[in-house]
Design an enzyme around this catalytic site. Structure first.
Site, PDB file in Angstrom:
ATOM      1  N   GLU A 142      21.624 -10.256 -67.571  1.00 21.87           N
ATOM      2  CA  GLU A 142      21.561 -11.576 -68.198  1.00 21.87           C
ATOM      3  C   GLU A 142      22.975 -12.035 -68.547  1.00 21.87           C
ATOM      4  OE1 GLU A 142      20.096 -11.090 -72.420  1.00 21.87           O
ATOM      5  OE2 GLU A 142      20.255  -8.983 -71.833  1.00 21.87           O
ATOM      6  N   LYS A 144      26.135 -13.126 -70.671  1.00 21.96           N
ATOM      7  CA  LYS A 144      26.570 -12.786 -72.022  1.00 21.96           C
ATOM      8  C   LYS A 144      27.089 -14.063 -72.674  1.00 21.96           C
ATOM      9  CE  LYS A 144      29.314  -9.303 -74.436  1.00 21.96           C
ATOM     10  NZ  LYS A 144      29.871 -10.148 -75.490  1.00 21.96           N
ATOM     11  N   ASP A 146      28.827 -16.528 -75.176  1.00 17.43           N
ATOM     12  CA  ASP A 146      29.991 -16.395 -76.048  1.00 17.43           C
ATOM     13  C   ASP A 146      29.734 -17.165 -77.335  1.00 17.43           C
ATOM     14  OD1 ASP A 146      32.446 -15.754 -76.991  1.00 17.43           O
ATOM     15  OD2 ASP A 146      33.543 -17.174 -75.738  1.00 17.43           O
ATOM     16  N   TYR A 252      17.678 -12.094 -77.299  1.00 14.89           N
ATOM     17  CA  TYR A 252      17.858 -11.137 -76.205  1.00 14.89           C
ATOM     18  C   TYR A 252      17.629  -9.681 -76.619  1.00 14.89           C
ATOM     19  CZ  TYR A 252      22.572 -10.916 -78.213  1.00 14.89           C
ATOM     20  OH  TYR A 252      23.635 -10.806 -79.065  1.00 14.89           O
ATOM     21  N   LYS A 340      32.427  -7.941 -67.860  1.00 18.47           N
ATOM     22  CA  LYS A 340      33.186  -9.105 -68.303  1.00 18.47           C
ATOM     23  C   LYS A 340      33.832  -9.859 -67.142  1.00 18.47           C
ATOM     24  CE  LYS A 340      33.604  -9.620 -72.335  1.00 18.47           C
ATOM     25  NZ  LYS A 340      34.213  -8.941 -73.483  1.00 18.47           N
ATOM     26  N   CYS A 445      64.004   5.035 -87.642  1.00 14.76           N
ATOM     27  CA  CYS A 445      62.964   4.185 -88.211  1.00 14.76           C
ATOM     28  C   CYS A 445      63.587   2.898 -88.758  1.00 14.76           C
ATOM     29  CB  CYS A 445      62.247   4.937 -89.325  1.00 14.76           C
ATOM     30  SG  CYS A 445      61.084   3.897 -90.229  1.00 14.76           S
ATOM     31  N   CYS A 448      63.150   2.908 -92.798  1.00  8.85           N
ATOM     32  CA  CYS A 448      63.781   3.846 -93.730  1.00  8.85           C
ATOM     33  C   CYS A 448      65.008   4.533 -93.150  1.00  8.85           C
ATOM     34  CB  CYS A 448      62.771   4.897 -94.203  1.00  8.85           C
ATOM     35  SG  CYS A 448      62.347   6.111 -92.938  1.00  8.85           S
ATOM     36  N   CYS A 463      58.410   8.071 -86.978  1.00  2.81           N
ATOM     37  CA  CYS A 463      59.382   8.183 -88.052  1.00  2.81           C
ATOM     38  C   CYS A 463      59.184   9.530 -88.733  1.00  2.81           C
ATOM     39  CB  CYS A 463      59.163   7.047 -89.051  1.00  2.81           C
ATOM     40  SG  CYS A 463      59.916   7.349 -90.659  1.00  2.81           S
ATOM     41  N   CYS A 469      59.285   7.391 -96.436  1.00  2.00           N
ATOM     42  CA  CYS A 469      59.405   6.117 -95.726  1.00  2.00           C
ATOM     43  C   CYS A 469      58.462   5.111 -96.388  1.00  2.00           C
ATOM     44  CB  CYS A 469      59.038   6.287 -94.257  1.00  2.00           C
ATOM     45  SG  CYS A 469      58.941   4.731 -93.355  1.00  2.00           S
TER      46      CYS A 469
END
Length: 721
Positions: A142, A144, A146, A252, A340, A445, A448, A463, A469
């Site tokens: 079926e 789909k 949206d 559905y 999809k 990082c 830090c 990090c 940090c």
DNA sequence: GTGCCTCGAGTTCC
DNA sequence: CTCGAGGCAC
């Protein structure tokens, strides 16, 4: 009243001007002027929110203004105006929508993107069910839609409740709004005593265009796409506004039913149609993957002529008994998949690459893009995954995008993976600036300055700063208060950042001492807070001094211990004391029984065990844990699913060859009856189910005197084949 | 050792 | 929602 938080950023009238004078120091004259000003602002905001669905300020500001208004009125009762905002009772319920727990969870669907994914899907199902390749296996197919999914509960044929999907377990009560939708019957006849009908609410293209034209004419906010329009319309606090919006509904699926609707998916949908629900006319029954793919092509061709948005085609196993056997994975049914349509693509310029630091210290690159519309939504950020993805390599070092790297200033092709997460698909080398340079991923990082280290074989750079940090510390706290962990209302990402920066909350325990410290903190006097919101915050915090064990464990944020693993641990040890005792014993003696038991738990391997023990061995973590526990009332023992089956609470091990069902199926079935399934036999094992060819496990069970059943005896015990 | 399957941790926009 | 990787069966 709760203002909609999903609006774009708006200037806050409250914070723009000079700091307002405290109510208690206002003169009567100034108070009257202030009440007039507040009435104007609040009532305008109210109208903007209700009638135009276009909020002009944040929730917090709105509440703050109302609180200020109330404070002044309390001090000068005589000055209370006829149009006082505090008198506006008709506006809306104070809390927005109530929460509704779904009797049967509303799940999402796994996705497929090409024909191969579909044949894989069919193959997986056949393997799970032990069906040969040529055995008949029918599916329904079926479009789909949206829109947004909705669950309608009928009792004795009467619509009693409508709820949105929410997080799948708990949605919002939108009953009054659902009743205004013409496609949704208020009464149905010839229906089971209890029937939850599930389907999609959507807005047709024609109605969407008309609504936007109307909104534009009134100078109101227009919607980006029909899906947003439908969502915005269904979530109106005032049902009369929903009534004026032309929403449609296709049924559905179903949730709780007191008696089966039919033997097949197809039959059940027919049954729903007979009851008066609209069902999608393009639904077909297909006899295998080839037919499904054929139907997909057909629907894709018709897509442009349909008067509603669809984003793919959904396939479901037709036989409901087989659906039952297939069951569910953690968030999706095994018996359905969404095929999809290819995602929409758009080109834009990559302006910058920022690095975010997550709670585990992972450095994640994020692309800052020149805003571009993709699939009806303006996108300005996209994930870049990791170092290798930017360089054009996958995690095995093999080239993706034919090895084209991504550089700042490049024109990039953007799509929304699964129609949600913006990602970069490709770059246009022809438009690359001549002075561009390959992106060099930071090795320290950015938050830090600690070294950011990439372990061999790992794809992420982390990090090494740990809790030193600030980014990691903040993210850990956000995780702790998050919806799936402690779930503290009123303590979101923004507040955590604010409290952390001020040094007021740096550890979980400090959340719970906030109220006691408020004598000094005086939160109610701060911007964005008021008496009411502060009281609400403290109430929300106090409510969580009692917390289920699995949430508690998950909230700790131990690496590799997510929701499922936390639940597994909770289900195994039942109480926090038992778990902590086991962990401490295992830390003390890695050769001992506690350690072996931990490793024997199904779904928990060496990595998880190592992380758990490292967590417990760390003195700092123990302190954090003890401080937190001192603030809590109770960590509730694991509440096993209330099953009165004969195997509830038992630990079961399967061994040998199973004939009536596959191993996966046996495990899922046992778990659904409240049993724990383990991979190895130990003293804790209650039942060993041994098929032909059982070896060492059966021997060990015999030695330990554990009940051993044949597969047939097991099936008889749990009632049914 | 290899090949699923599932889980954890990361992400966006509304 | 997706990717990477942990866990487990083969």
């Amino acid at each position: 009243m709760a203002q909609k938080s999903e609006s774009e950023a708006h200037p806050d009238p409250e914070t723009e001007g000079p700091t307002p004078v405290a109510p208690e120091s206002l003169s009567a004259e100034a108070a009257a002027a202030e009440l007039e000003r507040l009435a104007g602002i609040i009532n305008t905001a109210n109208d903007a929110y209700h009638q135009d669905d276009a909020p002009v300020m944040s929730d917090a500001s709105f509440d703050a203004l109302k609180a200020r208004n109330a404070a002044i009125e309390a001090r000068f009762p005589d000055l209370k105006r006829a149009d006082s905002p505090s008198e506006q009772v008709g506006a809306a319920p104070a809390e927005g929508f109530g929460k509704v727990r779904h009797a049967v969870r509303m799940l999402s669907l796994a996705n497929a993107f090409d024909a191969e994914d579909i044949t894989d899907f069919d193959g997986r199902i056949r393997r799970y069910l032990n069906l040969s390749e040529d055995a008949a296996l029918a599916y329904t197919s079926e479009p789909k839609i949206d829109g947004l999914s909705l669950s309608l509960r009928y009792e004795s044929g009467r619509l009693v409740q409508a709820a949105t999907r929410g997080d799948g377990s708990e949605g919002e009560n939108v009953t009054a709004n659902a009743r205004t939708i013409a496609d949704i019957p208020h009464h149905i006849s010839d229906a089971p005593e209890v029937l939850e009908v599930r389907g999609e609410v959507y807005m047709s293209h024609a109605d969407f265009e008309a609504l936007n034209a109307r909104q534009a004419e009134r100078g109101g906010k227009t919607f980006a796409n029909p899906r947003n329009a439908a969502a915005g319309s269904l979530r109106q606090l005032d049902a009369e506004i929903t009534r004026a919006r032309p929403l449609c509904f296709f049924a559905y699926a179903w949730g709780e039913v007191s008696e089966p609707l039919a033997d097949t998916q197809w039959g059940a949908i027919e049954r729903l149609a007979e009851m008066g629900f609209r069902t999608n006319p393009l639904t077909r029954r297909c006899d295998g993957p080839q037919a499904l793919i054929g139907h997909y092509a057909e629907i894709e061709q018709q897509r442009a002529t349909l008067d509603y948005d669809i984003d793919g085609v959904v396939y479901k196993v037709d036989d409901l008994a087989l659906q039952g056997r297939l069951g569910f994975r953690s968030t999706t049914p095994r018996w359905a998949i969404a095929h999809k349509f290819p995602a929409e693509l758009a080109w834009t310029r990559l302006d910058a690459i920022d690095i975010q630091v997550g709670r585990t210290g992972a450095l994640s690159p994020v692309a800052r893009l020149s805003p571009v519309t993709v699939g009806g939504v303006v996108v300005s950020n996209a994930t870049l995954h990791n170092e290798d993805y930017i360089a054009g390599l996958d995690n095995n070092g093999a080239p993706i995008r034919e090895g084209r790297d991504i550089r700042i200033g490049d024109w990039v092709q953007v799509y929304r993976a699964g129609d949600v997460i913006p990602k970069i698909k490709d770059v246009d080398l022809a438009r690359r600036p001549e002075d561009s340079a390959a992106y060099s991923f930071p090795e320290t990082c950015p938050e830090c300055g600690s070294d950011a280290i990439r372990e061999p074989g790992d794809s992420v750079r982390r990090c090494s700063g740990g809790m030193a940090c600030p980014a990691q510390a903040i993210e850990k706290l956000k995780h702790f208060v998050g919806r799936t962990a402690f779930d503290i209302d009123g303590l979101g990402a923004k507040q955590i950042e604010m409290f952390f920066t001020a040094g007021e909350i740096t550890s979980p325990a400090e959340i719970f001492t906030l109220e006691a410290r408020n004598v000094d903190l005086k939160l109610q006097e701060r911007d964005g807070f008021g008496e009411t919101s502060v009281a609400k915050l403290f109430a929300a915090i106090n409510e969580r001094r009692t917390i289920p064990l699995e949430r508690f464990l998950f909230a700790l944020g131990i690496r590799h211990v997510g929701q499922t693993t936390a639940r597994t641990l909770a289900a195994t040890y039942l109480t926090l004391d038992a778990l902590l005792a086991a962990l401490k014993a295992a830390v003390a003696d890695p050769e001992g029984e506690a350690y072996a038991e931990l490793e024997g738990i199904d779904g928990i391997g060496p990595t998880v065990v190592r992380e758990l023990l490292e967590f417990m061995a760390e003195a700092h973590n123990r302190t954090v844990l003890d401080d937190l526990l001192a603030q809590l009332r109770e960590v509730e023992p694991f509440d096993a699913p209330a099953q009165d089956s004969p195997v509830a609470g038992k630990t079961v091990v399967f061994t040998g060859t199973l004939e009536a069902m596959t191993r996966d199926e046996a495990k899922a079935r046992a778990e659904s009856l409240g049993a724990r399934v383990s991979g190895s036999v130990s003293k804790k094992t209650d039942i060993l189910v041994a098929g032909p060819g059982a070896g060492s496990k059966a021997k060990k069970a015999a030695e330990l005197g554990i009940t051993t059943l044949t597969e047939q005896e097991w099936l008889e015990l749990i009632g049914g084949g």
